[in-house]
Structures are given as C-alpha cells and as structure tokens.
Design an enzyme around this catalytic site. Sequence first.
Site, PDB file in Angstrom:
ATOM      1  N   CYS A   1       0.833  -1.199   0.000  1.00 53.56           N
ATOM      2  CA  CYS A   1       0.000   0.000   0.000  1.00 53.56           C
ATOM      3  C   CYS A   1       0.876   1.259   0.000  1.00 53.56           C
ATOM      4  CB  CYS A   1      -0.980  -0.039   1.172  1.00 53.56           C
ATOM      5  SG  CYS A   1      -2.341   1.151   1.030  1.00 53.56           S
TER       6      CYS A   1
ATOM      7  N   HIS B   1      -3.449  -5.688   1.167  1.00 54.32           N
ATOM      8  CA  HIS B   1      -2.735  -5.945   2.424  1.00 54.32           C
ATOM      9  C   HIS B   1      -2.715  -7.424   2.808  1.00 54.32           C
ATOM     10  CE1 HIS B   1      -2.316  -1.719   3.959  1.00 54.32           C
ATOM     11  NE2 HIS B   1      -3.283  -1.530   3.073  1.00 54.32           N
TER      12      HIS B   1
ATOM     13  N   GLU C   1      -0.828  -8.761   4.963  1.00 56.81           N
ATOM     14  CA  GLU C   1      -0.569  -8.883   6.410  1.00 56.81           C
ATOM     15  C   GLU C   1      -1.848  -8.893   7.226  1.00 56.81           C
ATOM     16  OE1 GLU C   1      -0.714  -4.362   5.959  1.00 56.81           O
ATOM     17  OE2 GLU C   1      -0.401  -6.157   4.728  1.00 56.81           O
TER      18      GLU C   1
END
Length: 222
Positions: free
Chosen positions: A85, A194, A196
């Site tokens: 990002c 994302h 994560e």
Amino acid sequence: MKVGVVTFPGSLDDVDAQRAVRIGGNEAVALWHGDHDLRGVDAVVLPGGFSYGDYLRCGAISRFSPVMAEVIEAAGKGMPVLGICNGFQILCESHLLPGALIRNDHRKFVCRDQLLRIENTSTPWTSSYAEGAEITVVLKNGEGGFVADTETLDRLEGEGRVVARYLEVNPNGSMRDIAGITNDRGNVVGLMPHPEHAVEDLTGAGTQGLGFFTSLTEAVFS
C-alpha cells in the site's frame, strides 16, 4: 530470516506486518525511518499507512528518509523488499518500481475484501503460491490506482512482472487491473492490497495472504 519492518511517521500497519513476518516463520526487526543502517536484516517490508501525512504525494517525503538510502542500496544488491500500500507508493517514488499510484478513480476511500490472482510466483515474496492462485486479502486505500505509460505497461506484461491482478472488480481504476508488480530483477515487489491482514483465521479475510511471508523462508531453503 531477519525481516526489517520500517516505521515512518504516520505508518499504521507496521505492527501488523511485524506480526505477519513472525507468523510466517521469520524474525521481525523494527526499523525506524531515521535509521542509517538496516541492522543486519535479510529482507525489508515497507508497510501501509499515511507516511508523513501523505503530504505532497503519497510516499514522496518518505522516499528521502535516511533509511530509504539504505533500502535502495540493499535492493540494488538483491535484497528482497516488499512495499504494501503506502510502501508500494514509496517504492514508486524511490524509482525502485516504475509507474505511480494516484487517487482512486471514484474519488472515494475503499475498504473491502479483495479477490486477487497471483500471476508471478518467481519472486521471493510469492513463491509459496501456485501460478494463477486466486486469493482474498484486505484492500484499503484512497490513492491506489496504478498508472504508467503504455510502453511501461507493455514491458511489465511482456516480462511477466505483474505480480497480482484484481479479479471480479477493479476497486480503484488501476490500469490493466494491476494490483502488484515487481522490478526486473524480481526482488522488489509492490502490492496495493494488504496480505498482512490475512494471516490468521481469527481476524480479517482468512489466511490466504500468509504466502507473502512464508515465501521468504522457502526461497532461501529450496
């Protein structure tokens, strides 16, 4: 492996990235934007957020942080670097990746679970996936539209450097539905969604983002 996660003023996904690194079987090392060395890490993650308040352009100020001089040098020597990002924006501003990220075409911030197709599994960040794998991870951005000139887009496509592509819906107007790319060497990857936030069943979109963090270990020991 020791994976450094950089915190810039305004980063907000750095702790999530550190956790994902650990769940992926590696050691997370916290790096600060003002650091002048990488503390012996084997790879670096530039996390999401709003570094320096997104002033000027997203990532434009972070590109000049002391730590980025070290990251740029290390990337040039082959160190794996993942920008997520805002991290992707920083990589483009640093000219480690081509193109740019601009305001979403609908002019609104978007936050959703996003389906992606993994198109390049030869990078140290994607080797855990099968080519063509379809995964769902979290997407959240206001300036996530990837743009580049036609020559650059054709080169990325022709050289197999599109790492991930949006499926079902293009959430931000990215050209050719591009969600992530890599450099010509394959060690630097930028990804707008994302992974994560998709590493545990308890929260988020599931665990299909975990491969971005297990791939490092597999790349070293395969």
